[in-house]
Design a protein around this motif. Structure first.
Motif, PDB file in Angstrom:
ATOM      1  N   ARG A 208      33.748 -28.287  22.377  1.00  0.00           N
ATOM      2  CA  ARG A 208      32.400 -28.151  22.928  1.00  0.00           C
ATOM      3  C   ARG A 208      32.257 -29.026  24.170  1.00  0.00           C
ATOM      4  NH1 ARG A 208      31.358 -29.072  17.245  1.00  0.00           N
ATOM      5  NH2 ARG A 208      30.834 -27.120  16.189  1.00  0.00           N
ATOM      6  N   ASP A 209      31.243 -28.688  24.966  1.00  0.00           N
ATOM      7  CA  ASP A 209      30.860 -29.532  26.096  1.00  0.00           C
ATOM      8  C   ASP A 209      29.379 -29.837  25.977  1.00  0.00           C
ATOM      9  OD1 ASP A 209      29.672 -27.182  26.797  1.00  0.00           O
ATOM     10  OD2 ASP A 209      30.779 -26.883  28.656  1.00  0.00           O
ATOM     11  N   GLN A 210      28.746 -30.309  27.060  1.00  0.00           N
ATOM     12  CA  GLN A 210      27.350 -30.703  26.987  1.00  0.00           C
ATOM     13  C   GLN A 210      26.419 -29.522  26.762  1.00  0.00           C
ATOM     14  OE1 GLN A 210      26.750 -32.841  30.654  1.00  0.00           O
ATOM     15  NE2 GLN A 210      27.486 -34.767  29.796  1.00  0.00           N
ATOM     16  N   ILE A 211      26.848 -28.324  27.128  1.00  0.00           N
ATOM     17  CA  ILE A 211      26.002 -27.144  26.918  1.00  0.00           C
ATOM     18  C   ILE A 211      26.103 -26.648  25.483  1.00  0.00           C
ATOM     19  CG2 ILE A 211      25.581 -24.779  27.670  1.00  0.00           C
ATOM     20  CD1 ILE A 211      26.614 -25.548  30.401  1.00  0.00           C
ATOM     21  N   GLY A 212      27.289 -26.663  24.923  1.00  0.00           N
ATOM     22  CA  GLY A 212      27.462 -26.171  23.563  1.00  0.00           C
ATOM     23  C   GLY A 212      28.896 -25.758  23.311  1.00  0.00           C
ATOM     24  N   ASN A 213      29.077 -24.854  22.363  1.00  0.00           N
ATOM     25  CA  ASN A 213      30.409 -24.425  21.967  1.00  0.00           C
ATOM     26  C   ASN A 213      31.061 -23.585  23.062  1.00  0.00           C
ATOM     27  OD1 ASN A 213      32.523 -24.055  19.870  1.00  0.00           O
ATOM     28  ND2 ASN A 213      31.933 -21.911  20.077  1.00  0.00           N
ATOM     29  N   ILE A 214      32.377 -23.771  23.224  1.00  0.00           N
ATOM     30  CA  ILE A 214      33.166 -22.989  24.183  1.00  0.00           C
ATOM     31  C   ILE A 214      34.151 -22.145  23.387  1.00  0.00           C
ATOM     32  CG2 ILE A 214      34.708 -23.086  26.164  1.00  0.00           C
ATOM     33  CD1 ILE A 214      33.591 -25.799  26.823  1.00  0.00           C
ATOM     34  N   SER A 215      34.063 -20.829  23.550  1.00  0.00           N
ATOM     35  CA  SER A 215      34.889 -19.922  22.751  1.00  0.00           C
ATOM     36  C   SER A 215      36.210 -19.578  23.419  1.00  0.00           C
ATOM     37  CB  SER A 215      34.109 -18.628  22.466  1.00  0.00           C
ATOM     38  OG  SER A 215      33.747 -17.998  23.687  1.00  0.00           O
ATOM     39  N   THR A 216      36.396 -19.948  24.687  1.00  0.00           N
ATOM     40  CA  THR A 216      37.626 -19.598  25.394  1.00  0.00           C
ATOM     41  C   THR A 216      38.710 -20.630  25.095  1.00  0.00           C
ATOM     42  OG1 THR A 216      36.707 -20.737  27.320  1.00  0.00           O
ATOM     43  CG2 THR A 216      36.483 -18.346  27.243  1.00  0.00           C
ATOM     44  N   SER A 217      39.236 -20.560  23.902  1.00  0.00           N
ATOM     45  CA  SER A 217      40.334 -21.432  23.485  1.00  0.00           C
ATOM     46  C   SER A 217      41.254 -20.640  22.573  1.00  0.00           C
ATOM     47  CB  SER A 217      39.811 -22.682  22.761  1.00  0.00           C
ATOM     48  OG  SER A 217      39.039 -22.323  21.633  1.00  0.00           O
TER      49      SER A 217
END
Length: 508
Positions: A283-292
């Motif tokens: 995750r980053d400050q915005i929220g979850n990142i699905s590109t992994s």
């Protein structure tokens, strides 16, 4: 006498001009007695971190050997290992002798007339982008400054230095005979009969070449490891990264990036996790990142992280990722002594990104409540170590909370991703406290609910009298009397009304 002076602590020598003079005399004595028979250096310049690998065959060691680097490289030296075979040797840094070199003295076993030493070091931040700004589609050029000969206090009979560039494109380099270019390597030597001392052995050169490797530097990284005896060891890494290469000149164009590409841009990072890693998140400050992308291999789990935007020169990004590992894979238990067991935790020290060098790393290990006598073993030194306590859920102020071991180190590279062994004492009965807290909490909750349900908190002073009068009126009422007074119904109907009257009285 000179050997005794060499054993003095560094701080004492640095405070006295007489001590410095004796150190120089000691080095001169060793230089006259010792000799480098052959030195083979390989300097890897293909990534953002410079790696130096040396093999030194020396004689007449006299229990000590001094490894020297150019003085301007000493602040960038993040990792150094001096070994004999597979056995690392203890070393200390000697005070500045004012000769343009940084000296590191290793202790060699006594009684050896000839030995083969291996020296491995990493330099973080030694590559300088030249030019300092480039456009999005340009290749990145860097410059490296070093000595084409091995700087040493001892005379060297024969030496060879190889610079592995990783590319064949070289803008310019300082030509020192004899030299040759072999594919992607730049070789200086063999060079024979070099005198000892900085004046004779230090020969500066500059190499200007193309390097589009990921120049990712973590300005700050915080690794938190929380140990639970009830099933998991949780890892979480907060990382603030920056592209430390040539800064972007002009604006960023998504169209040019997609059509023509950006050779020096960083599109993602690769994390190497333990084999039993599960519950992985990114995750980053915005929220979850699905590109992994997660790939399971025989030696571990590879996590490929793609950020929301590419990193170009000078850009920064913040993110955090975490995972859990079953506690039985990382924690071992010793025998019980008086109801107390010794637990040993083995975890990686640094963040799991081999391509990232960390400028400032903080490692926090949160141990279970009631843990005591905490000890840690790391195969290298750290800059700071202290302990504190933390209160979280189901913790009691009686014990002060959970012990937290905090370690800090600067200039951390991939070579620091070594196991950290941490041990602590823990009373086995303390594991029953948290279930006991839960049982008492639920019991207290339901007890309060039961008491609250059985207490009438309504305020009504005349309610009892009115209720009793109403009850007397209802009890005196009898439907059969009204039926008998009518006198015009049959006996069957009277019996039916009598049954209704019985039910009425039962209800009342």
């Amino acid at each position: 006498m000179f050997s005794e002076m060499a054993r003095l602590p560094v701080v004492h020598i640095g405070r006295s001009a007489l001590g410095l003079l004796l150190l120089l005399c000691s080095c001169t004595f060793f230089a006259q007695a010792q000799k480098n028979i052959e030195v083979v250096r390989k300097i890897d310049l293909s990534s953002a971190v410079v790696r130096i690998d040396m093999t030194i065959l020396a004689n007449d060691l006299n229990g000590k050997y001094v490894v020297s680097f150019a003085k301007h490289l000493a602040p960038k030296l993040s990792f150094l290992q001096i070994a004999m075979g597979n056995q690392p040797l203890p070393w200390i840094r000697l005070p500045d002798a004012g000769d343009g070199l940084a000296h590191f003295q290793a202790e060699v076993p006594q009684g050896m007339t000839e030995a083969k030493l291996t020296v491995f070091g990493t330099l973080a931040g030694a590559l300088v982008p030249v030019p300092a700004e480039i456009e999005l589609t340009e290749n990145q050029l860097v410059q490296y400054l070093d000595s084409h000969t091995f700087p040493s206090l001892y005379p060297t009979a024969r030496q060879t230095t190889t610079f592995a560039l990783g590319v064949s494109h070289i803008e310019s380099f300082t030509k020192r005979d004899p030299y040759s270019r072999t594919g992607k390597d730049l070789v200086f030597g063999p060079i024979t009969d070099i005198e000892g001392g900085a004046a004779a052995s230090l020969s500066p050169i500059t190499i200007h070449y193309q390097n589009n490797a990921p120049f990712v530097k973590a300005l700050q990284a915080i690794r938190e490891i929380e140990v639970s005896h009830w099933g998991n060891v949780a890892f979480e890494d907060f990382v603030e990264v920056k592209h430390a290469g040539a800064a972007l000149k002009g604006g960023f164009s998504r169209l040019d990036f997609q059509a023509r590409g950006a050779p020096s841009a960083v599109r993602g990072l690769v994390a190497v996790l333990p084999l039993g890693a599960r519950s992985i998140y990114y995750r980053d400050q915005i929220g979850n990142i699905s590109t992994s992308v997660i790939q399971h291999g025989p030696d571990g789990v590879e996590l490929n992280l793609q950020s929301r935007f590419p990193l170009v020169g000078g850009w920064k990004n913040q993110f955090y990722q975490g995972y859990s590992v079953p506690v039985q894979e990382l924690l071992t238990v010793g025998p019980s002594s008086g109801g107390v067991r010794r637990f040993t935790l083995t975890v990686p020290f640094s963040v799991p990104f081999p391509e990232v060098w960390v400028e400032d790393l903080t490692v926090k290990v949160v141990l279970p409540e009631w843990a005591a006598d905490v000890r840690v073993e790391i195969p290298f030194s750290v800059d700071e170590e202290h302990q504190t306590h933390r209160l979280t859920f189901l913790d009691s102020s009686l014990s002060g909370g959970r012990p937290v071991l905090i370690l800090k180190k600067r200039n951390v590279v991939a070579e620091h991703m070594q196991p950290m062994v941490l041990s602590y004492s823990f009373p086995t009965r303390a594991m029953l406290l948290e279930p006991l807290y839960l049982v008492l909490a639920f019991f207290s909750f339901f007890l309060v609910c039961m008491i609250f349900a059985r207490v009438d908190l309504r305020i009504n002073a005349d309610g009892g009298k009115k209720k009793s009068k109403t009850h007397n009126l209802k009890s005196s009422y009898s439907p059969s009397w009204e039926i008998a007074a009518c006198g015009k119904v049959s006996k069957v109907e009277i019996s039916r009304f009598a049954m209704i009257e019985c039910r009425w009285r039962l209800v009342q």
